[in-house]
Design a protein around this motif. Structure first.
Motif, short mmCIF file in Angstrom:
data_model
loop_
_atom_site.label_atom_id
_atom_site.label_comp_id
_atom_site.label_asym_id
_atom_site.label_seq_id
_atom_site.Cartn_x
_atom_site.Cartn_y
_atom_site.Cartn_z
N SER A 17 4.85 8.66 77.89
CA SER A 17 6.11 7.95 78.14
C SER A 17 6.14 7.51 79.60
O SER A 17 5.58 8.14 80.47
N PHE A 18 6.80 6.39 79.81
CA PHE A 18 6.90 5.82 81.15
C PHE A 18 8.33 5.92 81.64
O PHE A 18 9.28 5.78 80.86
N LYS A 19 8.48 6.10 82.92
CA LYS A 19 9.79 6.17 83.53
C LYS A 19 9.91 5.01 84.53
O LYS A 19 9.03 4.80 85.35
N ILE A 20 10.98 4.27 84.43
CA ILE A 20 11.22 3.16 85.35
C ILE A 20 11.80 3.75 86.64
O ILE A 20 12.89 4.32 86.65
N VAL A 21 11.03 3.62 87.71
CA VAL A 21 11.42 4.21 88.98
C VAL A 21 12.40 3.30 89.72
O VAL A 21 13.42 3.76 90.23
N ASN A 22 12.11 2.01 89.75
CA ASN A 22 12.96 1.06 90.47
C ASN A 22 13.42 -0.01 89.49
O ASN A 22 12.68 -0.94 89.16
N MET A 23 14.62 0.12 89.00
CA MET A 23 15.16 -0.79 87.98
C MET A 23 15.26 -2.22 88.50
O MET A 23 15.00 -3.17 87.75
N LYS A 24 15.56 -2.41 89.76
CA LYS A 24 15.68 -3.75 90.34
C LYS A 24 14.35 -4.49 90.30
O LYS A 24 14.27 -5.65 89.89
N MET A 81 13.45 -5.36 86.59
CA MET A 81 14.19 -6.51 86.06
C MET A 81 13.70 -7.82 86.68
O MET A 81 13.58 -8.83 85.99
N ARG A 82 13.39 -7.80 87.98
CA ARG A 82 12.87 -8.99 88.63
C ARG A 82 11.54 -9.40 88.01
O ARG A 82 11.28 -10.57 87.78
N SER A 83 10.69 -8.43 87.72
CA SER A 83 9.40 -8.71 87.09
C SER A 83 9.58 -9.31 85.70
O SER A 83 8.87 -10.25 85.31
N ILE A 84 10.53 -8.79 84.95
CA ILE A 84 10.80 -9.32 83.60
C ILE A 84 11.31 -10.76 83.69
O ILE A 84 10.88 -11.63 82.92
#
Length: 104
Positions: free
Chosen positions: A3-10, A13-16
Motif C-alpha cells: 500500500s502507498f501513502k500520499i505524503v504531500n497531497m498538494k 494533486m498538482r501531478s494529477i
C-alpha cells in the motif's frame, strides 16, 4: 500487495492535474490532425487543362482572384498547395496536363 501513502497531497494533486492536461492535449492534437485530414479528402475539386504558355504562377494568381478557397492565401502558398495536391515534383507543366484545384 503493497500500500502507498500520499505524503504531500498538494504535490500529488498538482501531478494529477498536469498529467490530465498532457493527456487532453494529446487527444486534442490527434483529433485535430484527424479532422484536418478528413477535410482534405472530402474537398471538392475543379480541373484545369494546361494550355501552351500556362505557368503555375499564372494559375495561382487567377485562383487567388476567382477561387474563394485561395482568396486570402499568398501566391507562393497556392503554388505549393497545387503542387502537393497534384503530386508535382517541380513547376514544369505540359500542354494537355490536367491539374485539380480545390473549391468551396
Amino acid at each position: 500487495m503493497k500500500s502507498f501513502k500520499i505524503v504531500n497531497m498538494k504535490k500529488f494533486m498538482r501531478s494529477i492535474v498536469i498529467l490530465n492536461i498532457i493527456i487532453l492535449s494529446i487527444i486534442f492534437l490527434l483529433a485535430k490532425v484527424s479532422f484536418s485530414h478528413n477535410d482534405e479528402t472530402a474537398m471538392n475539386y475543379d480541373t484545369i487543362t494546361i494550355s501552351a504558355g500556362d505557368t503555375l504562377w499564372q494559375i495561382a494568381l487567377l485562383q487567388q482572384q476567382i477561387n474563394p478557397y485561395y482568396e486570402t492565401k499568398d501566391v507562393r502558398d497556392i503554388i505549393a498547395h497545387i503542387k502537393k495536391i497534384n503530386q508535382l515534383q517541380n513547376s514544369n507543366l505540359k500542354v494537355g496536363q490536367i491539374l485539380k484545384v480545390p473549391t468551396i
